[in-house]
Design an enzyme around this catalytic site. Structure first.
Site, PDB file in Angstrom:
ATOM      1  N   ILE A  34      12.885 110.070  58.734  1.00  0.00           N
ATOM      2  CA  ILE A  34      13.588 110.988  57.821  1.00  0.00           C
ATOM      3  C   ILE A  34      13.819 112.358  58.465  1.00  0.00           C
ATOM      4  O   ILE A  34      14.710 113.109  58.043  1.00  0.00           O
ATOM      5  CB  ILE A  34      12.796 111.116  56.491  1.00  0.00           C
ATOM      6  CG1 ILE A  34      13.691 111.536  55.345  1.00  0.00           C
ATOM      7  CG2 ILE A  34      11.600 112.028  56.642  1.00  0.00           C
ATOM      8  CD1 ILE A  34      13.060 111.379  53.980  1.00  0.00           C
ATOM      9  N   ASN A  89       0.675 107.569  66.962  1.00  0.00           N
ATOM     10  CA  ASN A  89      -0.400 108.535  66.755  1.00  0.00           C
ATOM     11  C   ASN A  89      -1.506 107.944  65.879  1.00  0.00           C
ATOM     12  O   ASN A  89      -1.210 107.259  64.891  1.00  0.00           O
ATOM     13  CB  ASN A  89       0.152 109.781  66.067  1.00  0.00           C
ATOM     14  CG  ASN A  89       1.214 110.489  66.899  1.00  0.00           C
ATOM     15  OD1 ASN A  89       1.114 110.518  68.122  1.00  0.00           O
ATOM     16  ND2 ASN A  89       2.225 111.041  66.247  1.00  0.00           N
ATOM     17  N   HIS A  95      -2.029 114.161  65.677  1.00  0.00           N
ATOM     18  CA  HIS A  95      -0.700 114.359  65.102  1.00  0.00           C
ATOM     19  C   HIS A  95      -0.265 113.250  64.151  1.00  0.00           C
ATOM     20  O   HIS A  95       0.914 113.095  63.863  1.00  0.00           O
ATOM     21  CB  HIS A  95       0.346 114.542  66.221  1.00  0.00           C
ATOM     22  CG  HIS A  95       1.485 115.447  65.841  1.00  0.00           C
ATOM     23  ND1 HIS A  95       2.546 115.017  65.086  1.00  0.00           N
ATOM     24  CD2 HIS A  95       1.698 116.752  66.075  1.00  0.00           C
ATOM     25  CE1 HIS A  95       3.382 116.019  64.900  1.00  0.00           C
ATOM     26  NE2 HIS A  95       2.891 117.089  65.492  1.00  0.00           N
ATOM     27  N   GLN A  96      -1.212 112.452  63.649  1.00  0.00           N
ATOM     28  CA  GLN A  96      -0.816 111.433  62.661  1.00  0.00           C
ATOM     29  C   GLN A  96      -0.746 112.092  61.282  1.00  0.00           C
ATOM     30  O   GLN A  96      -1.703 112.721  60.830  1.00  0.00           O
ATOM     31  CB  GLN A  96      -1.828 110.275  62.628  1.00  0.00           C
ATOM     32  CG  GLN A  96      -1.377 109.139  61.699  1.00  0.00           C
ATOM     33  CD  GLN A  96      -2.312 107.946  61.721  1.00  0.00           C
ATOM     34  OE1 GLN A  96      -3.442 108.043  62.208  1.00  0.00           O
ATOM     35  NE2 GLN A  96      -1.860 106.828  61.184  1.00  0.00           N
ATOM     36  N   HIS A 102       2.312 103.201  62.645  1.00  0.00           N
ATOM     37  CA  HIS A 102       3.749 103.245  62.935  1.00  0.00           C
ATOM     38  C   HIS A 102       3.976 103.634  64.390  1.00  0.00           C
ATOM     39  O   HIS A 102       3.229 104.406  64.971  1.00  0.00           O
ATOM     40  CB  HIS A 102       4.500 104.195  61.999  1.00  0.00           C
ATOM     41  CG  HIS A 102       3.930 105.582  61.962  1.00  0.00           C
ATOM     42  ND1 HIS A 102       2.813 105.904  61.220  1.00  0.00           N
ATOM     43  CD2 HIS A 102       4.327 106.733  62.560  1.00  0.00           C
ATOM     44  CE1 HIS A 102       2.545 107.185  61.374  1.00  0.00           C
ATOM     45  NE2 HIS A 102       3.441 107.716  62.191  1.00  0.00           N
ATOM     46  N   PHE A 103       5.027 103.054  64.945  1.00  0.00           N
ATOM     47  CA  PHE A 103       5.490 103.381  66.289  1.00  0.00           C
ATOM     48  C   PHE A 103       6.798 104.141  66.164  1.00  0.00           C
ATOM     49  O   PHE A 103       7.705 103.688  65.467  1.00  0.00           O
ATOM     50  CB  PHE A 103       5.734 102.107  67.106  1.00  0.00           C
ATOM     51  CG  PHE A 103       4.478 101.370  67.471  1.00  0.00           C
ATOM     52  CD1 PHE A 103       3.791 100.622  66.529  1.00  0.00           C
ATOM     53  CD2 PHE A 103       3.981 101.420  68.764  1.00  0.00           C
ATOM     54  CE1 PHE A 103       2.627  99.944  66.859  1.00  0.00           C
ATOM     55  CE2 PHE A 103       2.813 100.747  69.113  1.00  0.00           C
ATOM     56  CZ  PHE A 103       2.135 100.015  68.160  1.00  0.00           C
TER      57      PHE A 103
HETATM   58  P1  AMP Z   1       3.227 110.776  62.457  1.00  0.00           P
HETATM   59  O1  AMP Z   1       3.066 112.234  62.746  1.00  0.00           O
HETATM   60  O2  AMP Z   1       3.149 109.914  63.696  1.00  0.00           O
HETATM   61  O3  AMP Z   1       2.307 110.293  61.339  1.00  0.00           O
HETATM   62  O4  AMP Z   1       4.717 110.616  61.959  1.00  0.00           O
HETATM   63  C1  AMP Z   1       5.103 110.375  60.638  1.00  0.00           C
HETATM   64  C2  AMP Z   1       6.605 110.326  60.621  1.00  0.00           C
HETATM   65  O5  AMP Z   1       7.017 109.788  59.385  1.00  0.00           O
HETATM   66  C3  AMP Z   1       7.289 111.685  60.759  1.00  0.00           C
HETATM   67  O6  AMP Z   1       8.125 111.671  61.918  1.00  0.00           O
HETATM   68  C4  AMP Z   1       8.095 111.826  59.470  1.00  0.00           C
HETATM   69  O7  AMP Z   1       9.347 112.447  59.671  1.00  0.00           O
HETATM   70  C5  AMP Z   1       8.242 110.381  59.029  1.00  0.00           C
HETATM   71  N1  AMP Z   1       8.422 110.177  57.598  1.00  0.00           N
HETATM   72  C6  AMP Z   1       7.668 110.672  56.594  1.00  0.00           C
HETATM   73  N2  AMP Z   1       8.136 110.236  55.404  1.00  0.00           N
HETATM   74  C7  AMP Z   1       9.205 109.454  55.670  1.00  0.00           C
HETATM   75  C8  AMP Z   1      10.120 108.726  54.859  1.00  0.00           C
HETATM   76  N3  AMP Z   1      10.043 108.727  53.528  1.00  0.00           N
HETATM   77  N4  AMP Z   1      11.101 108.023  55.476  1.00  0.00           N
HETATM   78  C9  AMP Z   1      11.194 108.027  56.833  1.00  0.00           C
HETATM   79  N5  AMP Z   1      10.365 108.689  57.641  1.00  0.00           N
HETATM   80  C10 AMP Z   1       9.386 109.413  57.076  1.00  0.00           C
END
Ligand code: AMP
Length: 143
Positions: A34, A89, A95-96, A102-103
């Protein structure tokens, strides 16, 4: 680590909130991030609800691994870039933000858009000791 047991990605998987869905099979879903670092930034998730990679079943891990190269090829085609990062992460300090495995597939563009990396490398004092520790950890955790 204490994290919420359900996450926004569970809501996406349940169809309760929308996403820009790119790929789906029995074990894997891929959709647009997003808040992309560069156009084409994809998220690839197992349907299994686990916060961290080390908790994932072999079946889910294999399914994600099988899907990733094909999804990377699609990201390369749409971004026009042969450079990209795959980022995964684990833990808030790493940074998670969303505690469902998720990748990220993040195109690295010529104009610099994409993932920026800080890489403070330093040599180990005793690589032999490290290898020994890792090998015995693996022996205690057979696949
Ligand atoms: P991380 O920091 O690896 O946990 O990354 C989480 C990612 O999820 C971030 O890049 C956000 O932009 C993405 N994210 C959070 N909510 C959504 C959503 N509803 N749809 C798509 N991506 C999302």
């Amino acid at each position: 680590m204490s994290e919420p047991s359900t996450t926004i990605f569970d809501e996406i998987l349940a169809g309760d909130i929308p996403c820009h869905r790119v790929y789906e099979d029995d074990h894997v879903l891929a959709f647009l991030d997003i808040n992309p670092l560069s156009p084409g930034h994809l998220l690839v998730i197992p349907k299994e609800a686990k916060a961290h990679l080390h908790q994932l079943s072999d079946e889910s891990a294999a399914a994600v691994g099988r899907a990733l190269p094909r999804l990377c090829r699609a990201v390369m085609q749409v971004s026009g870039s042969s450079a990209y990062n795959v980022l995964q992460n684990n833990g808030a300090s790493a940074h998670q933000a969303v505690f469902h495995v998720h990748f990220h597939i993040i195109p690295k563009l010529e104009d610099g858009r994409g993932l920026g990396i800080h890489w403070p490398a330093a040599a180990l004092e005793s690589p032999e000791e490290m290898v020994e520790g890792l090998r015995s950890a693996l022996e205690r955790d057979p696949s």
